[in-house]
Design a protein around this motif. Structure first.
Motif, PDB file in Angstrom:
ATOM      1  N   TRP B  38     -16.276   9.169  -5.681  1.00 43.12           N
ATOM      2  CA  TRP B  38     -16.392  10.037  -4.505  1.00 43.12           C
ATOM      3  C   TRP B  38     -15.127  10.023  -3.659  1.00 43.12           C
ATOM      4  CZ3 TRP B  38     -19.487   8.721   0.503  1.00 43.12           C
ATOM      5  CH2 TRP B  38     -19.569   9.855   1.312  1.00 43.12           C
ATOM      6  N   ILE B  39     -14.589  11.213  -3.407  1.00 44.40           N
ATOM      7  CA  ILE B  39     -13.506  11.393  -2.429  1.00 44.40           C
ATOM      8  C   ILE B  39     -14.032  12.370  -1.383  1.00 44.40           C
ATOM      9  CG2 ILE B  39     -11.071  11.942  -2.067  1.00 44.40           C
ATOM     10  CD1 ILE B  39     -10.738  11.906  -5.140  1.00 44.40           C
ATOM     11  N   PRO B  40     -14.504  11.876  -0.237  1.00 45.37           N
ATOM     12  CA  PRO B  40     -15.011  12.806   0.776  1.00 45.37           C
ATOM     13  C   PRO B  40     -13.895  13.696   1.328  1.00 45.37           C
ATOM     14  CG  PRO B  40     -14.997  10.551   1.635  1.00 45.37           C
ATOM     15  CD  PRO B  40     -14.618  10.474   0.187  1.00 45.37           C
ATOM     16  N   ALA B  41     -14.262  14.881   1.807  1.00 46.95           N
ATOM     17  CA  ALA B  41     -13.333  15.730   2.559  1.00 46.95           C
ATOM     18  C   ALA B  41     -13.402  15.306   4.031  1.00 46.95           C
ATOM     19  CB  ALA B  41     -13.710  17.201   2.402  1.00 46.95           C
ATOM     20  N   TRP B  42     -12.576  15.921   4.846  1.00 47.25           N
ATOM     21  CA  TRP B  42     -12.569  15.620   6.291  1.00 47.25           C
ATOM     22  C   TRP B  42     -13.221  16.763   7.054  1.00 47.25           C
ATOM     23  CZ3 TRP B  42     -10.635  11.152   8.706  1.00 47.25           C
ATOM     24  CH2 TRP B  42     -10.012  10.237   7.834  1.00 47.25           C
ATOM     25  N   LYS B  43     -14.044  16.388   8.067  1.00 48.84           N
ATOM     26  CA  LYS B  43     -14.702  17.397   8.904  1.00 48.84           C
ATOM     27  C   LYS B  43     -13.797  17.839  10.039  1.00 48.84           C
ATOM     28  CE  LYS B  43     -18.571  14.980   9.545  1.00 48.84           C
ATOM     29  NZ  LYS B  43     -19.980  14.604   9.770  1.00 48.84           N
ATOM     30  N   ASN B  44     -12.952  16.939  10.480  1.00 48.61           N
ATOM     31  CA  ASN B  44     -12.048  17.217  11.595  1.00 48.61           C
ATOM     32  C   ASN B  44     -10.910  16.190  11.518  1.00 48.61           C
ATOM     33  OD1 ASN B  44     -13.115  14.773  12.732  1.00 48.61           O
ATOM     34  ND2 ASN B  44     -14.865  15.959  13.462  1.00 48.61           N
ATOM     35  N   GLU B  45     -10.213  15.947  12.614  1.00 49.56           N
ATOM     36  CA  GLU B  45      -9.063  15.044  12.573  1.00 49.56           C
ATOM     37  C   GLU B  45      -9.466  13.598  12.286  1.00 49.56           C
ATOM     38  OE1 GLU B  45      -9.607  17.298  14.872  1.00 49.56           O
ATOM     39  OE2 GLU B  45      -7.767  18.384  15.362  1.00 49.56           O
ATOM     40  N   THR B  46     -10.696  13.219  12.659  1.00 50.66           N
ATOM     41  CA  THR B  46     -11.030  11.791  12.664  1.00 50.66           C
ATOM     42  C   THR B  46     -12.217  11.398  11.789  1.00 50.66           C
ATOM     43  OG1 THR B  46     -12.323  12.158  14.667  1.00 50.66           O
ATOM     44  CG2 THR B  46     -10.065  11.374  14.967  1.00 50.66           C
ATOM     45  N   GLU B  47     -13.007  12.358  11.320  1.00 47.45           N
ATOM     46  CA  GLU B  47     -14.218  11.993  10.578  1.00 47.45           C
ATOM     47  C   GLU B  47     -14.233  12.622   9.187  1.00 47.45           C
ATOM     48  OE1 GLU B  47     -17.814  12.153  13.688  1.00 47.45           O
ATOM     49  OE2 GLU B  47     -16.466  13.886  13.769  1.00 47.45           O
ATOM     50  N   THR B  48     -14.549  11.800   8.193  1.00 50.35           N
ATOM     51  CA  THR B  48     -14.765  12.358   6.858  1.00 50.35           C
ATOM     52  C   THR B  48     -16.211  12.842   6.773  1.00 50.35           C
ATOM     53  OG1 THR B  48     -15.590  10.331   5.841  1.00 50.35           O
ATOM     54  CG2 THR B  48     -13.194  10.644   5.857  1.00 50.35           C
ATOM     55  N   THR B  49     -16.471  13.638   5.744  1.00 50.81           N
ATOM     56  CA  THR B  49     -17.869  13.979   5.465  1.00 50.81           C
ATOM     57  C   THR B  49     -18.572  12.711   4.981  1.00 50.81           C
ATOM     58  OG1 THR B  49     -17.262  14.683   3.223  1.00 50.81           O
ATOM     59  CG2 THR B  49     -17.364  16.384   4.928  1.00 50.81           C
ATOM     60  N   THR B  50     -19.890  12.660   5.197  1.00 53.06           N
ATOM     61  CA  THR B  50     -20.628  11.440   4.851  1.00 53.06           C
ATOM     62  C   THR B  50     -21.787  11.696   3.888  1.00 53.06           C
ATOM     63  OG1 THR B  50     -21.964  11.735   6.834  1.00 53.06           O
ATOM     64  CG2 THR B  50     -20.079  10.251   7.012  1.00 53.06           C
ATOM     65  N   ASP B  51     -22.194  12.974   3.738  1.00 55.92           N
ATOM     66  CA  ASP B  51     -23.335  13.268   2.863  1.00 55.92           C
ATOM     67  C   ASP B  51     -22.916  14.297   1.819  1.00 55.92           C
ATOM     68  OD1 ASP B  51     -25.616  13.983   1.590  1.00 55.92           O
ATOM     69  OD2 ASP B  51     -26.707  14.629   3.382  1.00 55.92           O
ATOM     70  N   PRO B  52     -22.651  13.856   0.588  1.00 56.27           N
ATOM     71  CA  PRO B  52     -22.143  14.778  -0.438  1.00 56.27           C
ATOM     72  C   PRO B  52     -23.118  15.912  -0.782  1.00 56.27           C
ATOM     73  CG  PRO B  52     -22.012  12.488  -1.174  1.00 56.27           C
ATOM     74  CD  PRO B  52     -22.803  12.482   0.092  1.00 56.27           C
ATOM     75  N   ASP B  53     -24.391  15.774  -0.429  1.00 52.85           N
ATOM     76  CA  ASP B  53     -25.349  16.834  -0.761  1.00 52.85           C
ATOM     77  C   ASP B  53     -25.347  17.972   0.251  1.00 52.85           C
ATOM     78  OD1 ASP B  53     -26.119  15.658  -3.088  1.00 52.85           O
ATOM     79  OD2 ASP B  53     -27.860  14.642  -2.232  1.00 52.85           O
ATOM     80  N   THR B  54     -24.875  17.704   1.460  1.00 47.03           N
ATOM     81  CA  THR B  54     -24.866  18.758   2.483  1.00 47.03           C
ATOM     82  C   THR B  54     -23.465  19.062   3.002  1.00 47.03           C
ATOM     83  OG1 THR B  54     -25.224  17.141   4.249  1.00 47.03           O
ATOM     84  CG2 THR B  54     -27.186  18.127   3.272  1.00 47.03           C
ATOM     85  N   GLU B  55     -22.506  18.266   2.607  1.00 49.84           N
ATOM     86  CA  GLU B  55     -21.130  18.445   3.075  1.00 49.84           C
ATOM     87  C   GLU B  55     -20.182  18.408   1.883  1.00 49.84           C
ATOM     88  OE1 GLU B  55     -21.542  16.168   7.365  1.00 49.84           O
ATOM     89  OE2 GLU B  55     -21.059  14.983   5.602  1.00 49.84           O
ATOM     90  N   LEU B  56     -18.986  18.925   2.105  1.00 51.72           N
ATOM     91  CA  LEU B  56     -18.038  19.067   1.000  1.00 51.72           C
ATOM     92  C   LEU B  56     -17.284  17.766   0.721  1.00 51.72           C
ATOM     93  CD1 LEU B  56     -17.189  21.537  -0.737  1.00 51.72           C
ATOM     94  CD2 LEU B  56     -15.126  21.642   0.666  1.00 51.72           C
TER      95      LEU B  56
END
Lengths: 448, 164
Positions: B38-56
């Motif tokens: 898993w390589i999460p994407a970032w939601k904004n400057e400071t937070e990565t996505t945390t739920d691969p089923d609902t976020e990229l």
């Protein structure tokens, strides 16, 4: 400074069936500067979607050409768009990609602005010994000279002298309707944005989205892996839209899709997928037919690669992507990309959409890097002027017809030109629409 | 026996070596069959996505077979982005044993991967954090999960699995 003429860049002789584009249009720094001025900084440019600033005082930041922009929803719920630059000394005011702020305070000298862009304070104003004439000037954030929304899609212009947004979009607006109408409550961007760059001209991205000809030659590894997943039948593979489509099979017979071109440089390349469970929209198939009629529903299930000139692309093929093209230099482009999806779809459909997206669209996926590396190969090749004219704008010349066809009639859409294609045609005449608009916008700064 | 810090480091370094040296089968062999990559994407400057089923995510795979697909692609000769491969050297530091017992362990570390793409002349460094979930299967410790938080997520053209 570009000192050549338009006819040195685009060779458009429809009566002779000739349409050629010069390599110089992609790598000449003077041409690039003029593009920034005439296309990005004085015409309609896509900014973002209304849902990115959903609630009062929500905002997001973006750029038009080289200019930073703030899109903000004020306390009454009205959206506004402003140059994100303090009138005082020019600093960028809003610092983050998005957020919620009743007050934007410039981090340099603390001038502040409300969510409608109105100046709320000039720090230590009374002690400032300003002349009376200073008060006669507006200290507000300058609103974009033109700003408009079409069904949640936001556009702005740094020049007020633009046609109404509805005129700019024209009949291509019906293709935005196909996106907006998929969910009863509209659409959204899935959390998580992906940004990448490539060392090539922005128009390569514009073209590639519309390029049906490249798919089987640029993406065989992706196609083979999907085939292998089908036969492996491990039970964990994500369904693929290509499984049920003949779109990419070079031996397929009959109409597989085609292209539509619109005034102002908008184009669509499309293919028939059918109402298939491989698309996350399948769970809505009946509801969509009831709400919009079967014909429009079927169009929502077609593969559609839409470009709204110059910087918005919505690709609905392997999954659904919204892309914003941002030229940085003649040979450097930034792409900001999101998964776009109807609000309220089931958890399973959303998961399927996201998995399909990552495999195909991400720069860490199995298809996009093969495109962007190809753009960079093109950019290298563009250095040649031994034969400046490119031959990639000619497929489909004798298939291109003025007006629409029975497929556009299904959604009462009237394009300027259309091509009906089998799986082998790979129409290139739709690119001509980009360059005719390009030439129209450049006329006046580049001689004929 | 509980996994030691030295054992954990050896597994991480071995993985890096396999990726740097294109020893793809050896790399796959480090992973459990049901491994999550898993390589999460970032939601904004400071937070990565945390739920691969609902976020990229940049990459989210459940099952080693998906990693095998990526290896197949790199080897296939059918991907212009993959051939010739980008040279890479992984530097892994600050390895910490977050939790360990006889059956499983969590290992945190930092990485910098230095890349050189001879074809384009592009040099780049990706950096961030790894979190490895290790699991004992018989005599071997396997990677049951790897989460990669990529801090510099503006991606210059290509990010393949071996670039992180």
């Amino acid at each position: 400074m570009f000192t050549g003429r338009l006819s040195d860049l685009i060779d458009d002789r429809p009566d002779e069936g000739i349409f050629r584009v010069s390599r110089a249009i992609f790598d000449d720094p003077g041409v690039f500067d003029l593009e920034m001025r005439r296309i990005f900084e004085s015409g309609w440019v896509f900014l973002g979607i209304a849902d990115q600033a959903r609630d009062p005082h929500d905002f997001f930041t973006t750029d038009i050409g080289r200019v930073p922009v703030l899109v903000s929803r004020d306390g009454s719920g009205a959206l506004g768009a402003f140059v994100n630059s303090c009138p005082h000394r020019g600093s960028r005011v809003a610092q983050t990609l998005a957020g919620n702020a009743r007050l934007h305070v410039c981090p340099y000298h603390s001038w502040s602005f409300d969510s409608a862009g109105r100046n709320k304070s000039v720090k230590l104003k009374r002690a400032g010994c300003y002349a009376e004439s200073f008060d006669a000037q507006s200290h507000d954030l300058p609103a974009l000279p033109a700003f408009g929304e079409y069904r949640g899609f936001l556009f702005g212009s740094l020049d007020a002298d633009v046609p109404p947004l509805e005129t700019h979009l024209g009949e291509a607006a019906k293709l935005l309707d196909l996106v907006a109408d998929q969910g009863p409550d509209g659409f959204e961007l899935v959390p998580g944005a992906v940004t990448f760059t490539f060392q090539a001209n922005w128009k390569l991205q514009l073209e590639n989205c519309s390029d049906a000809y490249h798919f089987t030659s640029t993406h065989p590894s992706y196609i083979r892996i999907l085939e292998q997943r089908q036969t492996a039948n491990t039970g964990v593979a994500v369904k693929s839209v290509w499984e049920s489509s003949d779109y990419w099979r070079e031996d397929a017979q009959g109409v597989a899709g085609g292209s539509f071109s619109f005034p102002h440089g908008h184009v669509l390349n499309w293919g028939i997928f059918g109402v298939t469970e491989a698309l996350p929209l399948f769970e809505q198939a009946e509801a969509l037919a009831e709400r919009h009629g079967a014909a429009k529903r079927d169009w929502m299930f077609n593969m559609r690669n839409l470009s709204i000139f110059p910087n918005l692309q919505i690709a609905e093929n392997a999954s659904s992507q919204l892309r914003v093209i941002r030229p940085l230099a003649p040979d450097l482009t930034e792409m900001r990309t999101w998964c776009i999806a109807p609000k309220g779809e089931s958890a399973q459909a959303r998961r399927q959409r996201i998995r399909q997206y990552e495999d195909f669209f991400n720069p860490s996926g199995m298809a996009t890097p093969d495109d962007t590396v190809s753009y960079e190969n093109c950019q290298r090749g563009f250095a040649s002027r031994v034969e400046p004219w490119l031959q990639g704008y000619s497929r489909g010349t004798t298939a291109s017809k003025a007006g629409g066809n029975p497929f556009s009639d299904l959604i009462d859409m009237k394009p300027a030109r259309s091509v009906l294609a089998d799986a082998q045609l790979g129409d290139e005449t739709l690119f001509q629409s980009y360059y005719r608009e390009w030439a129209r916008r450049m006329a006046g700064v580049i001689g004929q | 026996m509980t996994l030691s810090l030295k054992d954990a480091e050896a597994i991480l370094y071995r993985e890096a070596e396999c990726l740097d040296e294109s020893r793809w089968d050896d790399w796959l062999d480090l992973y459990a069959e049901d491994a999550c990559f898993w390589i999460p994407a970032w939601k904004n400057e400071t937070e990565t996505t945390t739920d691969p089923d609902t976020e990229l995510s940049l990459i989210y795979y459940k099952g080693r077979n998906n990693l095998a697909d990526r290896v197949w692609r790199v080897r296939s000769g059918q991907s212009v982005a993959s051939t010739p491969r980008i040279r890479a050297v992984h530097l892994i530091t600050n390895v910490r044993l977050v939790r360990a017992d006889e059956a499983s362990a969590q290992v945190a570390s930092n990485f910098a991967v230095n890349l050189f793409d001879k074809r384009s002349g592009r040099t780049h460094t990706f950096f961030g954090h790894y979190r490895h979930a290790l699991r004992r299967e018989g005599e071997r410790w396997l990677i049951a999960g790897k989460t990669i938080v990529l801090l510099n997520d503006t991606i210059p053209t290509v990010l393949d699995f071996y670039c992180l």
